[in-house]
Scaffold this motif. Structure first.
Motif, PDB file in Angstrom:
ATOM      1  N   VAL A  86       0.812  -1.197   0.083  1.00  0.00           N
ATOM      2  CA  VAL A  86       0.013   0.058  -0.061  1.00  0.00           C
ATOM      3  C   VAL A  86       0.775   1.364   0.062  1.00  0.00           C
ATOM      4  CG1 VAL A  86      -1.735   1.173   1.301  1.00  0.00           C
ATOM      5  CG2 VAL A  86      -1.923  -1.280   0.934  1.00  0.00           C
ATOM      6  N   PRO A  87       1.937   1.385   0.812  1.00  0.00           N
ATOM      7  CA  PRO A  87       2.690   2.766   0.660  1.00  0.00           C
ATOM      8  C   PRO A  87       3.427   2.614  -0.515  1.00  0.00           C
ATOM      9  CG  PRO A  87       3.357   1.451   2.861  1.00  0.00           C
ATOM     10  CD  PRO A  87       2.495   0.674   1.794  1.00  0.00           C
TER      11      PRO A  87
ATOM     12  N   GLY B  72       0.862   3.874  -3.089  1.00  0.00           N
ATOM     13  CA  GLY B  72       0.477   5.570  -2.657  1.00  0.00           C
ATOM     14  C   GLY B  72       1.689   6.288  -3.395  1.00  0.00           C
TER      15      GLY B  72
ATOM     16  N   ASP C  32      -0.538  12.281  -5.463  1.00  0.00           N
ATOM     17  CA  ASP C  32      -1.628  13.135  -4.931  1.00  0.00           C
ATOM     18  C   ASP C  32      -2.797  12.889  -5.588  1.00  0.00           C
ATOM     19  OD1 ASP C  32       0.317  14.454  -3.417  1.00  0.00           O
ATOM     20  OD2 ASP C  32       0.351  16.391  -4.640  1.00  0.00           O
TER      21      ASP C  32
ATOM     22  N   VAL D 227      -4.343  10.094  -5.122  1.00  0.00           N
ATOM     23  CA  VAL D 227      -5.330   9.258  -4.225  1.00  0.00           C
ATOM     24  C   VAL D 227      -5.579  10.353  -3.277  1.00  0.00           C
ATOM     25  CG1 VAL D 227      -4.999   7.526  -2.687  1.00  0.00           C
ATOM     26  CG2 VAL D 227      -3.896   7.339  -4.690  1.00  0.00           C
ATOM     27  N   LYS D 228      -6.833  10.293  -3.100  1.00  0.00           N
ATOM     28  CA  LYS D 228      -7.213  11.258  -1.899  1.00  0.00           C
ATOM     29  C   LYS D 228      -7.504  10.485  -0.558  1.00  0.00           C
ATOM     30  CE  LYS D 228      -7.374  14.397  -4.712  1.00  0.00           C
ATOM     31  NZ  LYS D 228      -6.354  15.360  -4.784  1.00  0.00           N
TER      32      LYS D 228
ATOM     33  N   ALA E 267      -7.380   6.293   1.373  1.00  0.00           N
ATOM     34  CA  ALA E 267      -7.018   4.654   1.114  1.00  0.00           C
ATOM     35  C   ALA E 267      -7.602   4.257   2.546  1.00  0.00           C
ATOM     36  CB  ALA E 267      -5.648   4.492   0.586  1.00  0.00           C
TER      37      ALA E 267
ATOM     38  N   LEU F  78      -9.190   2.557  -2.561  1.00  0.00           N
ATOM     39  CA  LEU F  78      -8.434   3.784  -3.075  1.00  0.00           C
ATOM     40  C   LEU F  78      -9.406   4.689  -3.451  1.00  0.00           C
ATOM     41  CD1 LEU F  78      -5.423   2.521  -5.040  1.00  0.00           C
ATOM     42  CD2 LEU F  78      -5.333   3.339  -2.775  1.00  0.00           C
TER      43      LEU F  78
END
Length: 107
Positions: A30-31, A34, A39, A41-42, A44, A67
């Motif tokens: 996930v990191p 991201g 940016d 992705v608002k 998660a 997401l």
């Protein structure tokens, strides 16, 4: 979440012989996603399946990742160039073929 946002859900069905490494998913995958999508992705979320609707039953999904994006264009423009790297990481945490659903947030 705001009405009109795009939600991309990645669902990992539970089942015999299926493995899912939640630690790797939360702390590595996930990191990485991201970082690649930035940016766009608002928000998660990650969910771990605990059980089904009936007491003592197995959860339908081992895990779900969600997401959120401002628009479909934002999702497509950020995910498209990174899809191969993101999908290529799956064998590092699961042998489950995920189900993907793209939705519009209504409430």
């Amino acid at each position: 979440m705001e009405k009109g946002m795009i939600k991309v859900s990645v669902l990992y069905p539970n089942g015999e012989g299926k493995n899912f490494d939640m630690d790797y998913y939360c702390n590595q995958h996930v990191p990485m996603v991201g970082g690649l999508l930035g940016d766009a992705v608002k928000a998660a979320t990650v969910e771990k399946g605990l059980g089904g609707g009936a007491p003592g039953s197995t959860a339908a999904y081992a895990a779900m990742g969600n997401l959120y994006f401002a628009s479909m264009d934002s999702f497509q423009n950020s995910f498209g160039p990174n899809a191969e790297k993101i999908m290529g990481d799956l064998p590092n945490f699961t042998n489950i073929e995920p189900i993907v659903q793209i939705s519009e947030v209504m409430i």
